[in-house]
Design a protein around this motif. Structure first.
Motif, mmCIF file in Angstrom:
data_model
loop_
_atom_site.group_PDB
_atom_site.id
_atom_site.type_symbol
_atom_site.label_atom_id
_atom_site.label_comp_id
_atom_site.label_asym_id
_atom_site.label_seq_id
_atom_site.Cartn_x
_atom_site.Cartn_y
_atom_site.Cartn_z
ATOM 1 N N THR A 181 17.807 -49.056 47.219
ATOM 2 C CA THR A 181 17.820 -47.844 48.049
ATOM 3 C C THR A 181 19.718 -47.766 48.501
ATOM 4 O O THR A 181 20.170 -46.646 48.633
ATOM 5 C CB THR A 181 17.199 -47.810 49.341
ATOM 6 O OG1 THR A 181 17.353 -48.952 50.048
ATOM 7 C CG2 THR A 181 15.740 -47.570 49.037
ATOM 8 N N PRO A 192 13.808 -46.221 53.871
ATOM 9 C CA PRO A 192 12.937 -46.338 52.713
ATOM 10 C C PRO A 192 13.200 -47.606 51.969
ATOM 11 O O PRO A 192 14.391 -48.313 51.943
ATOM 12 C CB PRO A 192 13.485 -45.130 51.857
ATOM 13 C CG PRO A 192 14.734 -44.879 52.477
ATOM 14 C CD PRO A 192 14.686 -44.986 53.845
ATOM 15 N N ARG A 225 13.057 -39.521 41.488
ATOM 16 C CA ARG A 225 13.204 -40.091 42.824
ATOM 17 C C ARG A 225 14.249 -40.801 43.115
ATOM 18 O O ARG A 225 15.014 -41.669 42.272
ATOM 19 C CB ARG A 225 11.899 -40.899 43.341
ATOM 20 C CG ARG A 225 11.851 -41.423 44.677
ATOM 21 C CD ARG A 225 10.579 -42.027 45.001
ATOM 22 N NE ARG A 225 9.481 -41.296 45.097
ATOM 23 C CZ ARG A 225 8.341 -41.456 45.081
ATOM 24 N NH1 ARG A 225 7.982 -42.873 44.932
ATOM 25 N NH2 ARG A 225 7.220 -40.758 45.287
ATOM 26 N N SER A 254 10.861 -33.893 50.150
ATOM 27 C CA SER A 254 11.021 -35.089 51.046
ATOM 28 C C SER A 254 10.162 -35.312 52.157
ATOM 29 O O SER A 254 9.741 -34.038 52.884
ATOM 30 C CB SER A 254 12.578 -35.382 51.555
ATOM 31 O OG SER A 254 12.651 -36.383 52.195
ATOM 32 N N LEU A 272 14.461 -40.782 51.247
ATOM 33 C CA LEU A 272 14.032 -40.598 49.985
ATOM 34 C C LEU A 272 13.685 -39.080 49.398
ATOM 35 O O LEU A 272 13.216 -38.463 50.335
ATOM 36 C CB LEU A 272 12.847 -41.529 49.486
ATOM 37 C CG LEU A 272 12.801 -42.840 49.373
ATOM 38 C CD1 LEU A 272 11.423 -43.700 49.215
ATOM 39 C CD2 LEU A 272 13.771 -43.212 48.050
ATOM 40 N N ASN A 277 11.509 -46.937 46.090
ATOM 41 C CA ASN A 277 12.442 -46.114 45.522
ATOM 42 C C ASN A 277 12.035 -46.225 43.891
ATOM 43 O O ASN A 277 12.871 -47.109 43.265
ATOM 44 C CB ASN A 277 14.013 -46.416 45.865
ATOM 45 C CG ASN A 277 14.950 -45.489 45.298
ATOM 46 O OD1 ASN A 277 14.683 -44.421 44.663
ATOM 47 N ND2 ASN A 277 16.051 -46.066 45.427
ATOM 48 N N ASN A 281 21.087 -46.934 44.580
ATOM 49 C CA ASN A 281 20.199 -46.235 43.267
ATOM 50 C C ASN A 281 20.267 -46.968 42.103
ATOM 51 O O ASN A 281 19.996 -46.291 40.965
ATOM 52 C CB ASN A 281 20.595 -44.909 43.312
ATOM 53 C CG ASN A 281 19.674 -44.159 44.395
ATOM 54 O OD1 ASN A 281 18.554 -44.007 44.594
ATOM 55 N ND2 ASN A 281 20.846 -43.517 45.257
ATOM 56 N N ALA A 291 17.378 -42.238 46.530
ATOM 57 C CA ALA A 291 17.506 -42.495 48.124
ATOM 58 C C ALA A 291 19.033 -41.984 48.063
ATOM 59 O O ALA A 291 20.002 -41.979 47.330
ATOM 60 C CB ALA A 291 17.592 -43.883 48.371
#
Length: 640
Positions: free
Chosen positions: A441, A399, A89, A115, A62, A404, A444, A91
């Motif tokens: 993740t 993550p 934000r 990060s 992330l 996320n 996205n 991943a």
């Protein structure tokens, strides 16, 4: 003749005035292509590209973008993260890469990439250039001045030893070629234990208590001749610490500092992202530790010796390991050598291999043991005694989807007299919003959004309702809708979406006066949608004179009306919409919007009644005339 001339001149003047008036009202309407109308958007679309260089590692991380440096140094010399929210934000993929279009404030010309994951450099200050933000970690490292390995004629205490020279900023000349990182699972475990900061000391964490149990040792006992490499992972310290090692015959622990032969491994155990790129190291930098027999170095440690560790707090200064160190900042892996008797390092063995050991150092008072993080590579199998070294807990994971997310916030302001000009104080309806967008993740894509809308101010006299539409989404892509905090709009007809709409439409209230300062929540799940199609605050609108109907909608500039809008109002009054071209809610003089989204702006003051926004904020006009190219932060400069 004079009167006749005067009459002709008057007619010409009147005709010109009429023509000028018509031109002033309709010129923009006729000549400017629809896609070139200024949209009054305080955001800019940015192509973001991030490449951390983890090809083949199967390592997803992330990362965040901030509009200011998220790291500060506290009074104890520790680097800590500010309590601020990122502006974005996401991943990376399994190779540590991300590429996509995002939205950030137009006023931003630089951002900070951050990060918490091992192997990443943070924070990195990046420029917004040509509507792009680009970061390639390998190229960044290659350009870093800290990698220039020129001899420095360094200094260090007379009774210490060193493995070689280093640059002015502390990068060793004796690094092994390339950079080496452990497998993704080990990195996730190191990340969870040593890198991420959860607010508690290591010894207070459930998994950390075992690291401090009686008989546990941070030293490494060699039982078979082997080479040993020390690899840098990360540093969370504000200080420029020096890190090294010492050795002694197993079972013959030194009883005083004077008995320890210190050998410098990393003169400055700091990341190159440290305090404006003044650090020395990159994750994966590795040195071969050499055994000192009292007279010379050997590449291998023999059986029967134990390796211990030391950290000198604030040991590196002006290119040198301080020739005279401050004894109160001596830190040793043997607790009895420390003035406070505390354990200052934690060593954890990989349970699947006896060839890798993770090590974390504590330099001061917070006892997080992440001020300098390393891992050991033991070349020979079966070369270390495993009995007193605890294994690294399997607590790290990639993550999760719940991590996320990006929170979008801002204030919506509306003029309620559309299609007339109104007084342009932009306070007839004001609504603060905060929307948390959750993404998978793996790709996205958005799967859930939690929204809060707080009606803040009602400066208009007409009754107004509020809603929004997901204009790029089909109704079948939205599910599990919950709305709470206000009486349901009569126009929703008891449904969770407004009936008769071609796109999901939600009306949150019919009369703002009854919900002022109340928090209205609406949450829904989505079918893995592209984030650009559901960026908050979506397509928001008020519907004016809601006690008489809901057709008089006021939207942001160039945003489409819903199917329930009264299309007969377009092109009347001061409105210059061209519905056949899909151009809506533009003004015939291109001077003012009918609504504004003050994105990413907190605590925007409620405008004074009947004071036009261009008078309340003198730079507003320049921003408009430049079509958003200048005075992008006009909202920060109210009239005195």
């Amino acid at each position: 003749m004079g009167k006749r001339f005067l009459f002709i001149a008057t007619c010409i003047t009147s005709t010109l005035l009429l023509a000028t008036s018509c031109l002033e009202k309709n010129d923009v309407y006729v000549k400017i292509p629809a896609d070139q109308f200024f949209d009054f958007d305080l955001n800019q679309k940015i192509n973001l590209s991030v490449d951390y260089g983890f090809k083949g590692k199967d390592y997803v991380v992330l990362f965040d973008l901030y509009d200011e440096n998220p790291i500060i140094e506290n009074e104890n010399g520790e680097l800590v993260k500010k309590d601020i929210s990122p502006i974005y934000r996401a991943a990376t993929d399994k190779d540590g890469k991300f590429s996509g279009e995002i939205q950030i404030q137009s006023a931003l010309s630089e951002v900070w990439l951050y990060s918490e994951y091992a192997g990443t450099l943070s924070p990195i200050q990046l420029e917004v250039t040509d509507n792009s933000i680009m970061y390639n970690q390998e190229k960044y490292i290659a350009k870093a001045t800290t990698r220039a390995l020129t001899p420095n004629n360094h200094q260090y205490p007379d009774d210490w030893l060193t493995l070689g020279d280093w640059s002015t900023l502390g990068t060793p000349t004796y690094l092994t070629p390339g950079r080496v990182l452990p497998d993704a699972k080990t990195l996730y475990n190191i990340n969870e234990i040593f890198v991420k900061y959860n607010g508690t000391a290591m010894e207070q964490r459930d998994y950390g208590k075992a690291f401090f149990a009686p008989g546990v040792s941070s030293e490494i006992k060699i039982i078979k001749a082997t080479k040993v490499y020390l690899c840098f992972i990360n540093s969370s310290a504000g200080w420029y610490n020096s890190v090294g090692y010492f050795s002694y015959p197993t079972g013959q622990e030194p009883q005083s500092v004077s008995e320890v032969q210190r050998i410098i491994a990393f003169p400055s155990a700091t990341s190159i992202a440290h305090k404006g790129e003044t650090g020395a190291l990159v994750s994966g930098d590795r040195v071969l530790l050499k055994y000192w027999d009292g007279e010379k170095f050997h590449d291998e440690f023999p059986a029967g010796v134990t390796i211990g560790w030391w950290l000198q707090g604030m040991g590196f200064e002006a290119g040198n390991v301080k020739p005279k160190v401050d004894e109160k900042y001596n830190r040793f892996s043997l607790s009895h050598l420390n003035s406070d008797g505390k354990q200052r390092s934690v060593s954890l063995r990989d349970p699947n291999s006896d060839q890798l050991v993770a090590i974390g150092f504590e330099d001061n008072t917070d006892l997080r043991y992440n001020d300098a993080t390393f891992y050991l590579q033991i070349e020979e199998k079966g070369a270390i005694d495993e009995s007193n070294t605890p294994t690294i807990p399997d607590v790290g994971n990639p993550p999760s989807n719940t991590e996320n997310f990006t929170t979008y916030y801002g204030t919506l302001t509306f003029e309620d007299l559309w299609p007339s000009m109104g007084d342009y104080d932009m306070n007839d309806v004001m609504i603060d919003y905060s929307c948390k967008v959750y993404k998978n993740t793996s790709n996205n894509r958005v799967y859930k959004i939690e929204n809060q809308f707080i009606p803040r101010h009602n400066g208009g006299t007409l009754q107004s309702g509020f809603g929004f539409q997901l204009s790029s989404v089909s109704s079948g892509d939205v599910s599990n809708i919950t709305i709470d905090g206000a009486e349901q709009s009569q126009y929703m007809q008891g449904a969770n979406q407004e009936p008769g709409q071609s796109h999901p439409t939600f009306l949150l209230f019919d009369n703002i006066k009854g919900v002022l300062e109340k928090t209205i929540t609406i949450s829904f799940e989505l079918n893995d949608l592209v984030e650009a199609n559901v960026v908050p605050p979506y397509n928001p609108f008020i519907f004016v004179e809601s006690d008489k109907g809901r057709g008089r909608e006021v939207h942001l500039v160039k945003y489409p009306p819903t199917d329930k809008a009264d299309f007969g109002l377009f092109g009347t009054g001061s409105d210059a919409s061209r519905t056949d071209e899909g151009l809506y809610y533009v003004m015939n003089r291109l001077k003012f919007p009918f609504a504004l989204n003050l994105a990413s702006i907190k605590d925007f003051p409620t405008p004074d009644e009947s004071v036009r926004i261009d008078l309340a904020y003198p730079q507003f006009n320049d921003w408009v005339k430049s079509e958003g190219k200048t005075n992008k932060d006009w909202y920060k400069h109210p009239a005195q």
